[in-house]
Design a protein around this motif. Sequence first.
Motif, PDB file in Angstrom:
ATOM      1  N   VAL A 234      -4.876  -5.499   7.640  1.00  4.49           N
ATOM      2  CA  VAL A 234      -4.050  -5.814   8.798  1.00  4.49           C
ATOM      3  C   VAL A 234      -3.598  -4.530   9.470  1.00  4.49           C
ATOM      4  N   ASN A 235      -3.036  -4.656  10.642  1.00  4.28           N
ATOM      5  CA  ASN A 235      -2.472  -3.488  11.314  1.00  4.28           C
ATOM      6  C   ASN A 235      -1.167  -3.095  10.646  1.00  4.28           C
ATOM      7  N   PRO A 236      -0.983  -1.815  10.335  1.00  2.00           N
ATOM      8  CA  PRO A 236       0.282  -1.383   9.723  1.00  2.00           C
ATOM      9  C   PRO A 236       1.398  -1.385  10.763  1.00  2.00           C
ATOM     10  N   PRO A 237       2.662  -1.433  10.302  1.00  2.00           N
ATOM     11  CA  PRO A 237       3.786  -1.297  11.235  1.00  2.00           C
ATOM     12  C   PRO A 237       3.673   0.035  11.971  1.00  2.00           C
ATOM     13  N   LYS A 238       4.129   0.070  13.210  1.00  2.00           N
ATOM     14  CA  LYS A 238       3.986   1.274  14.026  1.00  2.00           C
ATOM     15  C   LYS A 238       4.685   2.488  13.422  1.00  2.00           C
ATOM     16  N   ASP A 239       5.815   2.239  12.724  1.00  2.00           N
ATOM     17  CA  ASP A 239       6.585   3.369  12.208  1.00  2.00           C
ATOM     18  C   ASP A 239       6.137   3.829  10.829  1.00  2.00           C
ATOM     19  N   LEU A 240       5.037   3.263  10.340  1.00  2.00           N
ATOM     20  CA  LEU A 240       4.567   3.632   8.999  1.00  2.00           C
ATOM     21  C   LEU A 240       3.377   4.574   9.111  1.00  2.00           C
ATOM     22  N   LYS A 241       3.548   5.792   8.626  1.00  2.00           N
ATOM     23  CA  LYS A 241       2.491   6.791   8.725  1.00  2.00           C
ATOM     24  C   LYS A 241       1.378   6.520   7.724  1.00  2.00           C
ATOM     25  N   LYS A 242       0.174   6.828   8.135  1.00  2.00           N
ATOM     26  CA  LYS A 242      -0.977   6.679   7.248  1.00  2.00           C
ATOM     27  C   LYS A 242      -1.009   7.853   6.278  1.00  2.00           C
ATOM     28  N   PRO A 243      -1.299   7.590   4.986  1.00  2.00           N
ATOM     29  CA  PRO A 243      -1.357   8.698   4.015  1.00  2.00           C
ATOM     30  C   PRO A 243      -2.474   9.681   4.370  1.00  2.00           C
ATOM     31  N   ARG A 244      -2.253  10.941   4.010  1.00  2.00           N
ATOM     32  CA  ARG A 244      -3.292  11.937   4.230  1.00  2.00           C
ATOM     33  C   ARG A 244      -4.410  11.752   3.212  1.00  2.00           C
ATOM     34  N   GLY A 245      -5.484  12.449   3.432  1.00  2.00           N
ATOM     35  CA  GLY A 245      -6.564  12.419   2.441  1.00  2.00           C
ATOM     36  C   GLY A 245      -7.644  11.427   2.814  1.00  2.00           C
ATOM     37  N   LYS A 246      -8.160  10.748   1.802  1.00  2.00           N
ATOM     38  CA  LYS A 246      -9.302   9.859   1.993  1.00  2.00           C
ATOM     39  C   LYS A 246      -8.969   8.690   2.920  1.00  2.00           C
ATOM     40  N   LYS A 247      -9.992   8.151   3.532  1.00  2.00           N
ATOM     41  CA  LYS A 247      -9.826   7.048   4.483  1.00  2.00           C
ATOM     42  C   LYS A 247      -9.292   5.815   3.758  1.00  2.00           C
ATOM     43  N   CYS A 248      -8.308   5.183   4.364  1.00  2.00           N
ATOM     44  CA  CYS A 248      -7.751   3.995   3.732  1.00  2.00           C
ATOM     45  C   CYS A 248      -7.312   2.990   4.791  1.00  2.00           C
ATOM     46  N   PHE A 249      -7.108   1.756   4.352  1.00  2.00           N
ATOM     47  CA  PHE A 249      -6.690   0.680   5.240  1.00  2.00           C
ATOM     48  C   PHE A 249      -5.396   0.055   4.726  1.00  2.00           C
ATOM     49  N   PHE A 250      -4.675  -0.564   5.644  1.00  2.00           N
ATOM     50  CA  PHE A 250      -3.417  -1.236   5.298  1.00  2.00           C
ATOM     51  C   PHE A 250      -3.752  -2.680   4.937  1.00  2.00           C
ATOM     52  N   VAL A 251      -3.470  -3.074   3.705  1.00  2.00           N
ATOM     53  CA  VAL A 251      -3.879  -4.376   3.190  1.00  2.00           C
ATOM     54  C   VAL A 251      -2.678  -5.274   2.901  1.00  2.00           C
ATOM     55  N   LYS A 252      -2.763  -6.524   3.336  1.00  2.00           N
ATOM     56  CA  LYS A 252      -1.763  -7.536   2.969  1.00  2.00           C
ATOM     57  C   LYS A 252      -2.346  -8.355   1.832  1.00  2.00           C
ATOM     58  N   PHE A 253      -1.579  -8.516   0.748  1.00  2.00           N
ATOM     59  CA  PHE A 253      -2.060  -9.242  -0.421  1.00  2.00           C
ATOM     60  C   PHE A 253      -1.702 -10.719  -0.319  1.00  2.00           C
ATOM     61  N   PHE A 254      -2.710 -11.558  -0.510  1.00  2.00           N
ATOM     62  CA  PHE A 254      -2.495 -12.998  -0.431  1.00  2.00           C
ATOM     63  C   PHE A 254      -1.552 -13.478  -1.544  1.00  2.00           C
TER      64      PHE A 254
ATOM     65  N   GLY B 208       3.297   1.744   0.604  1.00  2.00           N
ATOM     66  CA  GLY B 208       3.384   0.332   0.930  1.00  2.00           C
ATOM     67  C   GLY B 208       4.564   0.044   1.818  1.00  2.00           C
ATOM     68  N   PHE B 209       4.660  -1.187   2.267  1.00  3.46           N
ATOM     69  CA  PHE B 209       5.746  -1.580   3.149  1.00  3.46           C
ATOM     70  C   PHE B 209       6.142  -3.002   2.819  1.00  3.46           C
ATOM     71  N   LYS B 210       7.445  -3.232   2.580  1.00  3.20           N
ATOM     72  CA  LYS B 210       7.920  -4.581   2.262  1.00  3.20           C
ATOM     73  C   LYS B 210       8.356  -5.265   3.545  1.00  3.20           C
ATOM     74  N   TRP B 211       7.605  -6.290   3.948  1.00  2.55           N
ATOM     75  CA  TRP B 211       7.978  -7.016   5.147  1.00  2.55           C
ATOM     76  C   TRP B 211       9.187  -7.886   4.853  1.00  2.55           C
ATOM     77  N   PRO B 212       9.945  -8.256   5.901  1.00  7.68           N
ATOM     78  CA  PRO B 212      11.049  -9.193   5.687  1.00  7.68           C
ATOM     79  C   PRO B 212      10.494 -10.480   5.114  1.00  7.68           C
ATOM     80  N   PRO B 213      11.221 -11.123   4.193  1.00  5.34           N
ATOM     81  CA  PRO B 213      10.722 -12.357   3.585  1.00  5.34           C
ATOM     82  C   PRO B 213      10.463 -13.405   4.650  1.00  5.34           C
ATOM     83  N   SER B 214       9.426 -14.212   4.404  1.00  2.52           N
ATOM     84  CA  SER B 214       9.145 -15.296   5.331  1.00  2.52           C
ATOM     85  C   SER B 214      10.186 -16.394   5.162  1.00  2.52           C
TER      86      SER B 214
END
Length: 540
Positions: free
Chosen positions: A14-34, A186-192
Motif C-alpha cells: 500500500v502507499n505509506p503515510p506521507k509523513d513516514l520516511k522510507k528506510p535507507r538501503g535496499k529497495k522495500c515496499f510498505f506492506v499492510k498485513f491482512f 512500521g506505522f500503527k494506523w488508528p484502529p478501525s
Amino acid sequence: GKLGRYPPWPGKIVNPPKDLKKPRGKKCFFVKFFGTEDHAWIKVEQLKPYHAHKEEMIKINKGKRFQQAVDAVEEFLRKNKGKDQASSHNSSEEKNRRNSSEERGKQSAGEEKRKTSLSEGKLKKGTGEGKRRVSSVSSERGSKSPLKRAQDQSPRKRGRPPKDEKDLTIPESSTVKRVMTGTVAGFKWPPSVSEPVKDSDPHFHHFLLSQTEKPTVCYQAITKKLKVCEEETGSTSIQAADSTAVNGSITPTDKKIGFLGLGLMGSGIVSNLLKMGHTVTVWNRTAEKCDLFIQEGARLGRTPAEVVSTCDITFACVSDPKAAKDLVLGPSGVLQGIRPGKCYVDMSTVDADTVTELAQVIVSRGGRFLEAPVSGNQQLSNDGMLVILAAGDRGLYEDCSSCFQAMGKTSFFLGEVGNAAKMMLIVNMVQGSFMATIAEGLTLAQVTGQSQQTLLDILNQGQLASIFLDQKCQNILQGNFKPDFYLKYIQKDLRLAIALGDSVNHPTPMAAAANEVYKRAKALDQSDNDMSAVYRAYIH
C-alpha cells in the motif's frame, strides 16, 4: 539484536503515510498485513507471490489468527475479481493485481512487485537515527503487542537513543507469528471502527509474571495470553519506549476514576489520566493542590470516602505506610466508601505487611484491591513513562489497562498482594544504594584533587553509563537538588528494604550502609531535597 525465524504473514503493498520516511538501503515496499492493523516496510527480496506459496504457508502456520488473515486475503481477492470481471477481459490474476494497485496508488516498481505478498525472514533492529521501528500485533481483543528486546544484541554505541527512535521487536506468540527482514519502520494506523480499541498503545508493555519452577523468568501478556521468554539467560530485557508519542491512541475506560494524593508522583499521573480523556475526581490532604487539576477538567472530592463512593476505581499515591493506613482506616477514609464492587488501587511504596492488611479490610467489605507501586520519578511521572508493579486482583489489573497506559510505559502483574511491595522495595534499595555510591565517588574525587566532571565523563563512557547516573551527577555538579524523588522517601524505602531482609534473615549490608548516609543527610535538613542531596552528607 534479532529474533528467530517465524512463519510468513499475508499482506498487500500500500502507499505509506506521507509523513513516514522510507528506510535507507535496499529497495522495500510498505506492506499492510491482512487480519491485523499492522503495517511495515519490507524488503523486496522478502516478498513472495501469495498464490504460489499459499498452501505451503497454511501447512506451516495453523494458528487461528493466521487462518483469519488468509480468509481476509481470499475475501479481498474475491471482491477485486468481481470488479475486474465487470470492467475488463484480462486474466483474473492480472485483474487482481491491477485493481489492488489502483486502490493503493501507483507504485514505482513493476507489476511483479505489486502482488499480494507474503513476507518472511528475520526481523532485525535497524540502527539508523530518526526511523520509527514500531510494529504492533493486534489480538482478538485488539490489544497492543507486548514487546521485548532480544538479549543477543549487536554491539552499538551506548547512550540514549534519539527521541523518536523506537527499537521494538515482536515476541513469539502462540497465535500470531510472522516475519520480516532488515530494518523495519512500521506505522500503527488508528484502529478501525470494528476493532476493539482497548489496550491499543503499541508502546505500552503489559506483562504477567508466571511463577514457575524453572530458572527462566516468563512474562505473559495479559490480554493476549502470549509468553515472552529468554530461555538461555533466564531473564527478559524490556525495551524502553516513549509512550507519549502514541498515547493519543488510548481509548480511556468509561469507568469513573478517583485519585487520592497529589504529590510529586500523583500530580503527573492525574495530569496524564486527564490528558487521555479519563473522568477523574481528585482529593488531596491540602486541598489547594487540587485547584490546577480542577482547571484541567478534574472533579473535586471532599473526602476520600466521598471519592471512593462516587467512583468505580480509586487510585491512591501517598508517602509511607502510616499515610497509606490513615487514608484507608482514618475518619472519612477510603474504607467508609467501600461497597461491594468498589475498586481500590494503592500506588504507594509501602511494606508487604501494610498492603496485605489494607487488602484484607477492603476485600472484607466486598471491595476489590490491587497494589500498584510505581518505579520512576517526577519527570517520568509527568512524561507518562512510569513502570508499574501490580499485584492482587487480576481482573482489576485488566480494568486499569487504559489508566496504566496513560501513566506508564510498562506494567508488570506479579501475582498475590505483597509481591509488588517487596519488588518495589528491592528496586528502590538498589537505586538508593547506587545513588549513595555515586555521591561517595564524586566527593572522594574532589578531596583527592580529581576533576568531578572528568569522573562523570569517564563513567559515561563505561558500562555504568545511564540516564540516572548522568542526570544525578549533572545536578550535583550544578548544585541543583530540586526534588525529583524526595530524599526522605528513598531513605524510607531503604529502611523498609532492610526490614524486609530482617524478616527472612537475609543480609543487606550495602543497603544498611547507604541508609546511614541518608540518615546523616536528613540530619543536615536535606529531607525535602532530591535523593542526590545525599552528596551533602559526605561534605566535611
